[in-house]
Design a protein around this motif. Sequence first.
Motif, PDB file in Angstrom:
ATOM      1  N   ARG A   1       9.839   7.888  -9.841  1.00 14.37           N
ATOM      2  CA  ARG A   1      10.974   8.637 -10.360  1.00 14.37           C
ATOM      3  C   ARG A   1      12.275   7.854 -10.305  1.00 14.37           C
ATOM      4  NH1 ARG A   1       8.753  13.370  -7.536  1.00 14.37           N
ATOM      5  NH2 ARG A   1      10.367  13.157  -5.934  1.00 14.37           N
ATOM      6  N   GLU A   2      12.252   6.707  -9.592  1.00 16.85           N
ATOM      7  CA  GLU A   2      13.470   5.917  -9.469  1.00 16.85           C
ATOM      8  C   GLU A   2      13.767   5.187 -10.784  1.00 16.85           C
ATOM      9  OE1 GLU A   2      15.630   5.647  -6.921  1.00 16.85           O
ATOM     10  OE2 GLU A   2      14.504   7.209  -5.877  1.00 16.85           O
TER      11      GLU A   2
ATOM     12  N   VAL B   1      12.967   1.456 -11.100  1.00 18.39           N
ATOM     13  CA  VAL B   1      11.571   1.012 -11.090  1.00 18.39           C
ATOM     14  C   VAL B   1      11.038   0.992 -12.523  1.00 18.39           C
ATOM     15  CG1 VAL B   1       9.236   1.514 -10.273  1.00 18.39           C
ATOM     16  CG2 VAL B   1      11.197   1.902  -8.770  1.00 18.39           C
ATOM     17  N   ALA B   2      10.729  -0.205 -13.007  1.00 19.75           N
ATOM     18  CA  ALA B   2      10.250  -0.344 -14.394  1.00 19.75           C
ATOM     19  C   ALA B   2       8.786   0.057 -14.528  1.00 19.75           C
ATOM     20  CB  ALA B   2      10.435  -1.784 -14.869  1.00 19.75           C
ATOM     21  N   GLY B   3       8.014  -0.081 -13.465  1.00 17.95           N
ATOM     22  CA  GLY B   3       6.605   0.274 -13.558  1.00 17.95           C
ATOM     23  C   GLY B   3       5.910   0.084 -12.228  1.00 17.95           C
ATOM     24  N   ILE B   4       4.821   0.797 -12.026  1.00 19.81           N
ATOM     25  CA  ILE B   4       3.969   0.650 -10.848  1.00 19.81           C
ATOM     26  C   ILE B   4       2.558   0.335 -11.346  1.00 19.81           C
ATOM     27  CG2 ILE B   4       3.050   1.761  -8.782  1.00 19.81           C
ATOM     28  CD1 ILE B   4       5.491   3.555  -8.752  1.00 19.81           C
ATOM     29  N   TYR B   5       1.976  -0.743 -10.836  1.00 16.39           N
ATOM     30  CA  TYR B   5       0.704  -1.225 -11.352  1.00 16.39           C
ATOM     31  C   TYR B   5      -0.312  -1.347 -10.224  1.00 16.39           C
ATOM     32  CZ  TYR B   5       4.005  -2.665 -14.968  1.00 16.39           C
ATOM     33  OH  TYR B   5       5.000  -2.682 -15.920  1.00 16.39           O
ATOM     34  N   PRO B   6      -1.584  -1.123 -10.509  1.00 16.12           N
ATOM     35  CA  PRO B   6      -2.612  -1.257  -9.461  1.00 16.12           C
ATOM     36  C   PRO B   6      -2.868  -2.725  -9.127  1.00 16.12           C
ATOM     37  CG  PRO B   6      -3.651  -0.849 -11.572  1.00 16.12           C
ATOM     38  CD  PRO B   6      -2.172  -0.713 -11.805  1.00 16.12           C
ATOM     39  N   VAL B   7      -3.247  -2.963  -7.891  1.00 15.71           N
ATOM     40  CA  VAL B   7      -3.705  -4.287  -7.482  1.00 15.71           C
ATOM     41  C   VAL B   7      -5.203  -4.354  -7.756  1.00 15.71           C
ATOM     42  CG1 VAL B   7      -4.109  -5.812  -5.514  1.00 15.71           C
ATOM     43  CG2 VAL B   7      -1.908  -4.668  -5.770  1.00 15.71           C
TER      44      VAL B   7
ATOM     45  N   ARG C   1       0.864  -1.176   0.000  1.00 18.85           N
ATOM     46  CA  ARG C   1       0.000   0.000   0.000  1.00 18.85           C
ATOM     47  C   ARG C   1       0.907   1.234   0.000  1.00 18.85           C
ATOM     48  NH1 ARG C   1      -5.290  -1.351   1.611  1.00 18.85           N
ATOM     49  NH2 ARG C   1      -5.449  -3.506   2.359  1.00 18.85           N
ATOM     50  N   LEU C   2       0.730   2.100  -0.978  1.00 20.13           N
ATOM     51  CA  LEU C   2       1.579   3.285  -1.102  1.00 20.13           C
ATOM     52  C   LEU C   2       0.749   4.553  -0.913  1.00 20.13           C
ATOM     53  CD1 LEU C   2       3.696   2.373  -4.265  1.00 20.13           C
ATOM     54  CD2 LEU C   2       4.299   2.021  -1.870  1.00 20.13           C
ATOM     55  N   ASP C   3       1.253   5.457  -0.104  1.00 23.32           N
ATOM     56  CA  ASP C   3       0.598   6.756  -0.031  1.00 23.32           C
ATOM     57  C   ASP C   3       1.099   7.608  -1.200  1.00 23.32           C
ATOM     58  OD1 ASP C   3       3.037   8.041   0.618  1.00 23.32           O
ATOM     59  OD2 ASP C   3       2.682   7.831   2.761  1.00 23.32           O
ATOM     60  N   PRO C   4       0.456   8.731  -1.483  1.00 25.00           N
ATOM     61  CA  PRO C   4       0.830   9.521  -2.666  1.00 25.00           C
ATOM     62  C   PRO C   4       2.300   9.925  -2.707  1.00 25.00           C
ATOM     63  CG  PRO C   4      -1.290  10.249  -1.807  1.00 25.00           C
ATOM     64  CD  PRO C   4      -0.741   9.263  -0.818  1.00 25.00           C
ATOM     65  N   ARG C   5       2.889  10.205  -1.538  1.00 28.15           N
ATOM     66  CA  ARG C   5       4.304  10.607  -1.541  1.00 28.15           C
ATOM     67  C   ARG C   5       5.203   9.447  -1.964  1.00 28.15           C
ATOM     68  NH1 ARG C   5       6.888  12.643   3.433  1.00 28.15           N
ATOM     69  NH2 ARG C   5       5.689  10.991   4.440  1.00 28.15           N
ATOM     70  N   ALA C   6       4.920   8.265  -1.425  1.00 28.04           N
ATOM     71  CA  ALA C   6       5.719   7.096  -1.776  1.00 28.04           C
ATOM     72  C   ALA C   6       5.576   6.771  -3.257  1.00 28.04           C
ATOM     73  CB  ALA C   6       5.312   5.903  -0.921  1.00 28.04           C
ATOM     74  N   PHE C   7       4.359   6.873  -3.750  1.00 28.44           N
ATOM     75  CA  PHE C   7       4.112   6.603  -5.175  1.00 28.44           C
ATOM     76  C   PHE C   7       4.922   7.553  -6.052  1.00 28.44           C
ATOM     77  CE2 PHE C   7       1.813   7.297  -9.126  1.00 28.44           C
ATOM     78  CZ  PHE C   7       1.567   5.997  -9.553  1.00 28.44           C
ATOM     79  N   ALA C   8       4.889   8.845  -5.706  1.00 30.31           N
ATOM     80  CA  ALA C   8       5.590   9.841  -6.508  1.00 30.31           C
ATOM     81  C   ALA C   8       7.099   9.622  -6.488  1.00 30.31           C
ATOM     82  CB  ALA C   8       5.253  11.239  -6.005  1.00 30.31           C
ATOM     83  N   LEU C   9       7.627   9.241  -5.335  1.00 33.04           N
ATOM     84  CA  LEU C   9       9.074   9.024  -5.235  1.00 33.04           C
ATOM     85  C   LEU C   9       9.503   7.770  -5.996  1.00 33.04           C
ATOM     86  CD1 LEU C   9       9.662   9.962  -1.495  1.00 33.04           C
ATOM     87  CD2 LEU C   9      10.543  11.183  -3.489  1.00 33.04           C
ATOM     88  N   LEU C  10       8.724   6.698  -5.851  1.00 29.98           N
ATOM     89  CA  LEU C  10       9.087   5.439  -6.507  1.00 29.98           C
ATOM     90  C   LEU C  10       9.063   5.566  -8.027  1.00 29.98           C
ATOM     91  CD1 LEU C  10       7.383   2.650  -4.368  1.00 29.98           C
ATOM     92  CD2 LEU C  10       9.809   2.866  -4.881  1.00 29.98           C
TER      93      LEU C  10
END
Length: 243
Positions: A33-34, A37-43, A22-31
Motif C-alpha cells: 500500500r506504500e 513501493v513500485a512492486g513486490i516480487y517472489p524470490v 521474508r515478509l509475513d502477511p501483515r508486512a506484505f499487505a502494508l508494504l
Amino acid sequence: EAGIEVQPDFSFTRVLDGFSARLDPRAFALLRREVEVAGIYPVRAAYPASISSSGPVSLPGATGGGVTVALLDTGVDLFNASLRGHVLPGIDVVNGNDDAHAVANPQDRTVVEGHGTELAVALAAAAPAAQVLPIRIAGWQPTVSGQDAVYARSDQLVEGLEFAVDPNQDGDAHDAARVALVGVEEPYASFTDDAEAQAVQGAVELGTVVIAPAGDEGAAGPVFGSVAGPAAAPAAVAVAAMD
C-alpha cells in the motif's frame, strides 16, 4: 509504526533500488500500500544451466584482452590448472566466504559443486586474455526435504549483479566487469518486468552487458514457457542451444 520489523537479506542500491526479505502477511499487505513501493516480487530458485560437451568456441582474433567477465554461478576451483592466470579470487554471495572457491556438500564432503569451474574453464579457453571474476551466487543450500542441493535464489542473483557492476562495493561503477555471464536460470520464469529483469537493465545502464541462458527445460519448455529468467529481460543477451 505498525510494530512490524523487516530484516532484509540483501539491500540493493546499484542495479535495483530495493531489498529482499521474508515478509509475513501483515508486512506484505502494508508494504504493497506504500506509494514508494513500485512492486513486490517472489524470490524464485535458479539452477545451473547445462554445458555443451562439444567444447568452447572461440572467434578468430577475439582474445578478450582487457576485459573482465563476472561469472555468476557456483563456486570455482581456483587452483584448476586450466584457470591459472585467468581467474580472480572472486566474491561469495551465498556463504560470505573470502573468495568464490567451490564448496563441498555439507552432507557429503566428497561431492563438490563443479558447474562454475566448468564454465570458467570454457571462458578461459574461448577468451584466453580475459580475466574471470567468479561471483558465487549458487551453491549448496537447504531444500524442503532437509537435504542440500545446488541452486541460487533470485535475490542472490540480483546481489551478484550488484557486485558485477561494483566489485569493491565503494559506490563507483568504474571498476565494473564489462560482461556478466549468468550461469544459472529460473525455469519457466519468462518475465520481462520482474526484479531480475529490472536488475539486468540497471547493470546494462552502468555499462555491463548481461548474458543469460534461455532455458534447459527440455520437452516441458514449450508447455510452460521456453525462455527462462533472467534471459527474458529485454536488456539481456539470451543464449539458446540446440541438441
